[in-house]
Design an enzyme around this catalytic site. Structure first.
Site, short mmCIF file in Angstrom:
data_model
loop_
_atom_site.label_atom_id
_atom_site.label_comp_id
_atom_site.label_asym_id
_atom_site.label_seq_id
_atom_site.Cartn_x
_atom_site.Cartn_y
_atom_site.Cartn_z
N CYS A 126 0.68 -1.26 0.05
CA CYS A 126 0.11 0.15 0.02
C CYS A 126 0.79 1.18 -0.10
O CYS A 126 0.45 2.32 -0.41
CB CYS A 126 -0.74 -0.20 1.02
N HIS A 183 -1.38 0.56 7.46
CA HIS A 183 -1.81 0.85 6.27
C HIS A 183 -1.67 2.33 5.60
O HIS A 183 -1.94 3.16 6.48
CB HIS A 183 -3.22 0.12 5.95
#
Length: 784
Positions: A312, A738
């Site tokens: 990510c 994330h």
């Protein structure tokens, strides 16, 4: 089926184990075997080329003359909803194969005969086809290599000595020896004790009894029982190293305690699988205030990137960069043929153009038709997302961190991409897009005794600003979650440009005096990227602080932070004296590093290799190179370390640097300065743009002596900027959690700019990002 004379060519051989087979997507665009025309895999070199309108497979034939290709089409199998799910008799985790999910068809194409259905029985063609279809694909091969370098043995697994089973108490392997837990169990390979692990991501329970066993016995190495497979893979943990490791003799060590690998089935997820799963589940407000899931949007510039497992950070950086006009002009060329390359998948220019086309064209921004066939009626349908596996492999190639499957810091990755783009070759008429980020920071020093001043200009392409921490209390009674007073973006810039007092020896009055030091902007860039430092080092571990920073969508004026340079009435300090032109470490920074306990040799080397002006860069170098075998090797009498050995460098490494646009002389110089480490050599070249190699290496001048270096950036006012995009992070550490990107876009049917959330392959419009802006990790501003 048509016969073909070209099927008996002697160079048509099945792929070897070391050869890459590109049979998933085109090496020059993101068309794949799942598209209607399928993918044509060259049967001579195994390049994958699309067979649709762009027809990169035919372009490959025209460039290389390879006549035969294997057309592969893959269709997702329909799921029969009326059938009841298969009854699960016991807990097991099995890998779903392509055969379980897809119907695949193949046919052979000959470009010379202009036939698209060649008889597969011709010559050894069927053996060749079987070899292509059974070969490990490029993306899978690189993923395996990345996972394999995640963990290595340690001295404790290699020199492990096991106790005699007859002399230890027999164990019940059905539950923890200290509690009743029956999962997340870790077997001590030394004494056979079974203890539960720590509570893991994903909700796996644990009371840390395995760790308690280590504290009581110093038995360091344990294996997770549920992770053991018949092929000998398993989670191995060394409590003494406090790291996941591998055990080369695992089968023998398990047999010692009566566990036979044959027939073992994996029954629990590995630690890495749980981390990846948790990263994918971080909630970034994918719902509206009333609880409804945000609707996806599709179109040009609205294509998501699928998560390759902890990727990510890469996706977020790519979305922000390719939103910029400079990156679009440089790499997005609709309708143009891709540049010629012997190996498109390994060509940086080709892969950046492929990525630009994929994310900007809008061709791939559509609902996932395979998910459409099997989704539940209440689910929102997102894109499938593009898998940037070729780019990830290429940009991270040989890098100790970015070549792995671990989560990485998005800011470090952005700077890594900047280096590769800057060092790559730029065709005539196409500018380096990183130049739009470049500007100059002015460092001003003034002696408190003689009042003379010195100015220094440092070229940069980013700034990292401290976020002042003003603690106001705790969010809970236990005192675990600290609350911080909100600060403004200008508060952070004020701290960055504030005057500070340092102790230095004055080169004019020769006294050890206090100096005032201040940083400010001499010029400003077209695109300004700012890293908000919300981390502080606690026991040398970066710990994240949740400090709200208020940033407006409206244009902001940064003119007050722009310096006008030396004043007419200022007297300039003379340059410091040097001995023989050798390297002299910055006395102020050297003193600070020595005060932190680092050896002098390491401090000098760190300052030399990071430009001799950036304290944070030097400290980061020291922390990341503590285990280098030559870290304590002195620099040769403070002379440039590259002078003595620049002729003896590995020609293969020199060739790799040449591919990035670094000439032979600079490549040798950089490799000599960094002990032959190619990644550190790239960093060295990037941080020493003005160093010139010895004339003995390069007798020709490196540039026209009549050309004057241009100071990058703008010094005109007003210096007005508007927030364009942000990268946000959730998680307690930059190496976990994330990342997502929020980008302001002009959407169809909208009068103004809208905020768009890129959460891997999920792309949605969001109405309010005020909360996200407060805790963003990276801010991208465009000059108005």
């Amino acid at each position: 089926m048509a016969p073909c004379l070209h099927t008996s060519a002697p160079d048509l051989l099945p792929p070897s184990a070391s050869q890459a087979v590109y049979r998933e997507d085109c090496t020059q665009c993101f068309d794949s075997i799942d598209d209607e025309p399928g993918l044509n895999v060259c049967l001579s070199c195994f390049n994958g080329g699309c067979a649709g309108p762009r027809d990169h497979a035919r372009l490959h034939f025209e460039r290389f003359g390879h006549p035969l290709a294997l057309n592969i089409k893959r269709r997702h199998k329909n799921i029969q909803r009326e059938e009841p799910p298969q009854k699960i008799s016991k807990l097991a985790i099995t890998a779903e194969t392509d055969e379980d999910r897809y119907d695949t068809s193949t046919q052979v194409v000959c470009y010379i005969c202009n036939e698209d259905n060649i008889d597969k029985s011709s010559g050894e063609l069927q053996v060749l086809i079987d070899g292509v279809m059974s070969a490990t694909t490029f993306s899978k091969k690189e993923e395996i290599k990345a996972w394999e370098q995640e963990f290595v043995p340690c001295e404790h697994t290699i020199s492990l000595v096991q106790l005699d089973p007859k002399k230890v108490e027999s164990q019940d392997f059905s539950h923890c020896s200290m509690c009743d837990l029956k999962q997340n169990l870790w077997l001590c390979l030394i004494c056979g004790n079974l203890g539960c692990g720590r509570s893991q991501f994903g909700g796996t329970g644990g009371n840390s009894h395995g760790l308690s066993h280590f504290d009581a016995t110093s038995h360091a190495v344990a294996v997770k029982l549920g992770s053991i497979t018949a092929d000998g893979s398993a989670d191995i943990y060394c409590y003494r190293c406090n790291e996941e490791r591998t055990d080369p003799s695992l089968a023998t060590h398990l047999a010692h305690w009566g566990i036979n690998l044959a027939g073992r089935e994996k029954t629990e997820k590995s630690l890495m699988e749980m981390q990846v799963e948790q990263n994918l589940k971080w909630d970034f407000a994918m719902t509206t205030e009333d609880g409804h899931e945000l609707n996806p949007i599709f179109g040009e510039g609205l294509t998501g990137l699928s998560n390759l497992g902890n990727s990510c950070y890469l996706s977020s950086v790519v979305q922000c960069l390719f939103d910029l006009p400079e990156f679009q002009r440089r790499y997005h060329h609709p309708g143009e043929q891709p540049p010629f390359s012997d190996m498109p998948a390994a060509d940086f220019e080709t892969q950046l153009r492929k990525l630009a086309d994929g994310t900007l064209s809008g061709r791939y921004s559509r609902p996932d038709k395979n998910a459409l066939a099997c989704r539940e009626s209440h689910e929102v349908l997102h894109q499938r997302g593009l898998a940037p596996s070729m780019f990830k492999h290429l940009v991270g190639r040989d890098h100790p961190e970015f070549s792995t499957m671990r989560q990485q810091d998005a800011f470090e990755f952005l700077l890594h991409v900047f280096k590769h783009v800057t060092l790559s070759k730029h065709p005539a008429g196409l500018d380096n897009p990183v130049d739009s980020f470049k500007f100059c920071i002015e460092q001003r020093l003034q002696c408190a005794k003689c009042n003379k001043v010195r100015y220094r200009l440092d070229e940069q392409d980013n700034i990292s600003i401290p976020v002042p921490a003003r603690r106001i209390g705790f969010a809970d009674d236990a005192g675990h979650n600290i609350l911080f007073e909100p600060v403004t973006f200008f508060d952070c810039l004020d701290v960055f440009t504030a005057e500070e007092i340092v102790d230095l020896r004055c080169s004019s009055c020769k006294s050890q005096e206090r100096f005032s030091k201040r940083s400010s902007f001499r010029t400003m860039p077209a695109q300004l990227v700012i890293n908000a430092r919300r981390f502080e080092l606690i026991n040398w571990v970066p710990t994240k602080l949740d400090i709200p920073v208020e940033v407006n969508d409206e244009p902001i004026d940064l003119t007050p932070y722009l310096s006008t340079g030396p004043k007419l009435d200022e007297e300039i300090l003379p340059d410091d004296e040097t001995s023989g032109g050798g390297f002299e470490a910055n006395a102020e920074l050297l003193g600070q590093l020595l005060g932190m306990g680092f050896p002098e040799v390491r401090c000098e080397k760190a300052l030399y290799l990071t430009g001799n002006f950036d304290m944070e860069a030097a400290m980061n170098w020291l922390l990341s190179h503590m285990d280098d075998p030559d870290v304590d090797k002195p620099m040769d009498q403070k002379q440039h370390p590259e002078k003595a050995s620049s002729h003896t460098q590995d020609p293969v490494k020199i060739a790799q640097l040449n591919e990035m646009g670094i000439d032979d002389s600079r490549a040798r110089q950089a490799l000599a300065a960094t002990g032959g480490d190619i990644n550190r050599a790239i960093d060295w070249v990037f941080s020493h743009p003005d160093d010139i190699a010895d004339s003995i290496d390069d007798p020709q001048p490196s540039s026209n002596p009549g050309e004057q270096a241009r100071t990058p950036g703008f010094d005109t006012t007003p210096a007005t900027y508007q927030l364009r995009s942000i990268i946000c992070h959730k998680g307690s550490s930059i190496h976990a959690g994330h990342y997502v990107a929020f980008v302001r876009k002009q959407l169809p049917g909208k009068s103004g700019l809208s905020w768009v959330l890129f959460n891997d392959e999920k792309v949605v419009e969001v109405d309010d990002v005020q909360e996200m802006k407060k805790f963003a990790y990276l801010y991208f501003f465009s000059r108005v």
